[in-house]
Design an enzyme around this catalytic site. Structure first.
Site, PDB file in Angstrom:
ATOM      1  N   ASP A  44       0.831  -1.126  -0.005  1.00 27.18           N
ATOM      2  CA  ASP A  44       0.034  -0.063  -0.005  1.00 27.18           C
ATOM      3  C   ASP A  44       0.937   1.112  -0.091  1.00 27.18           C
ATOM      4  O   ASP A  44       0.425   2.257  -0.044  1.00 27.18           O
ATOM      5  CB  ASP A  44      -1.227  -0.011   1.129  1.00 27.18           C
ATOM      6  N   SER A  45       2.163   1.113   0.117  1.00 25.97           N
ATOM      7  CA  SER A  45       3.075   2.091  -0.280  1.00 25.97           C
ATOM      8  C   SER A  45       2.854   2.828  -1.401  1.00 25.97           C
ATOM      9  O   SER A  45       3.323   3.939  -1.680  1.00 25.97           O
ATOM     10  CB  SER A  45       4.624   1.629  -0.169  1.00 25.97           C
ATOM     11  N   ASP A  83      -0.874  -6.026  -0.062  1.00 23.21           N
ATOM     12  CA  ASP A  83      -1.208  -5.365   1.243  1.00 23.21           C
ATOM     13  C   ASP A  83      -3.083  -5.301   1.338  1.00 23.21           C
ATOM     14  O   ASP A  83      -3.468  -4.694   0.474  1.00 23.21           O
ATOM     15  CB  ASP A  83      -0.731  -4.092   1.285  1.00 23.21           C
ATOM     16  N   LYS A 112      -1.165  -9.293   2.925  1.00 23.00           N
ATOM     17  CA  LYS A 112      -0.540  -8.761   4.091  1.00 23.00           C
ATOM     18  C   LYS A 112      -1.093  -7.754   4.899  1.00 23.00           C
ATOM     19  O   LYS A 112      -2.062  -7.070   4.162  1.00 23.00           O
ATOM     20  CB  LYS A 112       1.159  -8.162   3.722  1.00 23.00           C
ATOM     21  N   GLU A 114      -1.085  -5.292   8.494  1.00 22.68           N
ATOM     22  CA  GLU A 114      -0.192  -4.601   9.430  1.00 22.68           C
ATOM     23  C   GLU A 114      -0.734  -5.029  11.141  1.00 22.68           C
ATOM     24  O   GLU A 114      -2.197  -4.725  11.231  1.00 22.68           O
ATOM     25  CB  GLU A 114      -0.191  -3.142   9.388  1.00 22.68           C
ATOM     26  N   GLU A 181       9.616  -4.146  10.234  1.00 19.63           N
ATOM     27  CA  GLU A 181      10.108  -3.040   9.588  1.00 19.63           C
ATOM     28  C   GLU A 181      10.580  -2.208  10.705  1.00 19.63           C
ATOM     29  O   GLU A 181       9.739  -1.838  11.791  1.00 19.63           O
ATOM     30  CB  GLU A 181       8.829  -2.364   8.851  1.00 19.63           C
TER      31      GLU A 181
END
Ligand code: KIV
Length: 277
Positions: A44-45, A83, A112, A114, A181
């Protein structure tokens, strides 16, 4: 040949490092596949490096689906992780429905998300439904403001201890890998030793089972800022800007297009159309 989940566990066991890279579109996915990356992350960057937002928070499910489909077309033989964007997994039901779309419609092999131990029930539900999940702990950009900004995590006793707990909880919930991270290398080394799932580091030192970088960072396509953990492997921006600058000059000076870029038509047809000159 596209790798599968057991291949990544085997790589951990055999101490073969996993090389992961982000891609967001057809050409960069194609480059990544040609360069033999083991796993592509549709991160999602993309909200920051492709869509120009200040954070990853505004990224939507539609954005992730759109880009995952393009990546899948560009890298049909590579394992793709996508993501789950912010607020796409607040409950088990919503998470199942959104993760299912990324796999079924987008063509991702895994998702993925978070979060640490508090997300274990959601991760467990996804893995039990047959959706491979990659965890992500340490600096979690979707909730960076709660963490005090884009800062290294796990430097004090309590937060390092929490990271260890998170990693174990994610392993128990059934993740296929954990992204670490921006955490101290020593904490990442301990987690990597203690859990049986592959760890993939970004700013987490060299002892992780694999590494991930954002392609726009490593090729200098994004230059608003550069995190400490980024190494530049290529400098695409000046080449791109110089090429575009030259194009502008040649259009203005009428040097482009040349005759080699034109399509022809026979004299006979021209005569029929417009008569003799
Ligand atoms: O969105 C992303 O690119 C990521 C990496 C930084 C791991 O989550």
């Amino acid at each position: 040949m596209r790798k599968t989940v057991p291949d990544f566990f085997k790589m951990k066991d055999e101490h073969e490092r996993i090389a992961m890279l982000t891609s967001y579109d057809y050409p960069t996915a194609h480059w990544a596949e040609e360069a033999n990356v083991d796993m592509i992350l549709v991160g999602d960057s993309l909200g920051m490096v492709v869509l120009g937002y200040d954070t990853t928070v505004p990224v939507t499910m539609d954005d992730m689906l759109h880009h995952t489909k393009a990546v899948r077309r560009g890298a049909p033989q590579t394992f793709v992780v996508t993501d789950m964007p912010f607020m796409s997994y607040p409950t088990i039901d919503i998470a199942l429905s959104n993760a299912g779309r990324l796999i079924k419609e987008g063509g991702a092999d895994a998702v993925k998300l978070e979060g640490g131990e508090s997300y274990a029930p959601i991760i467990k539900a996804l893995t039990q439904a047959g959706i491979p999940v990659v965890g992500h702990i340490g600096l979690t950009p979707q909730t960076a403001s709660q963490l005090g900004g884009f800062k290294v995590q796990g430097r004090d006793f309590e937060s390092a201890k929490q990271l260890m707990r998170d990693a174990h909880a994610l392993e128990e919930a059934g993740v296929m890998a954990i992204t670490l991270e921006a955490i101290p290398a020593e904490v990442a080394r301990r987690i990597t030793q203690e859990v049986n799932v592959p760890t993939i580091g970004i700013g987490a030192g060299k002892e992780c089972d694999g590494q991930v970088l954002v392609i726009h960072d490593m090729l200098s396509m994004f230059d608003r800022f550069k995190p400490k953990f980024v190494k530049t492997y290529g400098n695409v921006k000046p080449i791109a800007v110089e090429g575009i600058r030259q194009y502008v000059i040649e259009v203005k000076e009428q040097r482009f297009p040349g005759s080699e870029h034109e399509f022809s038509i026979s004299e006979e047809v021209i005569e029929k159309l417009y008569g003799k000159d």
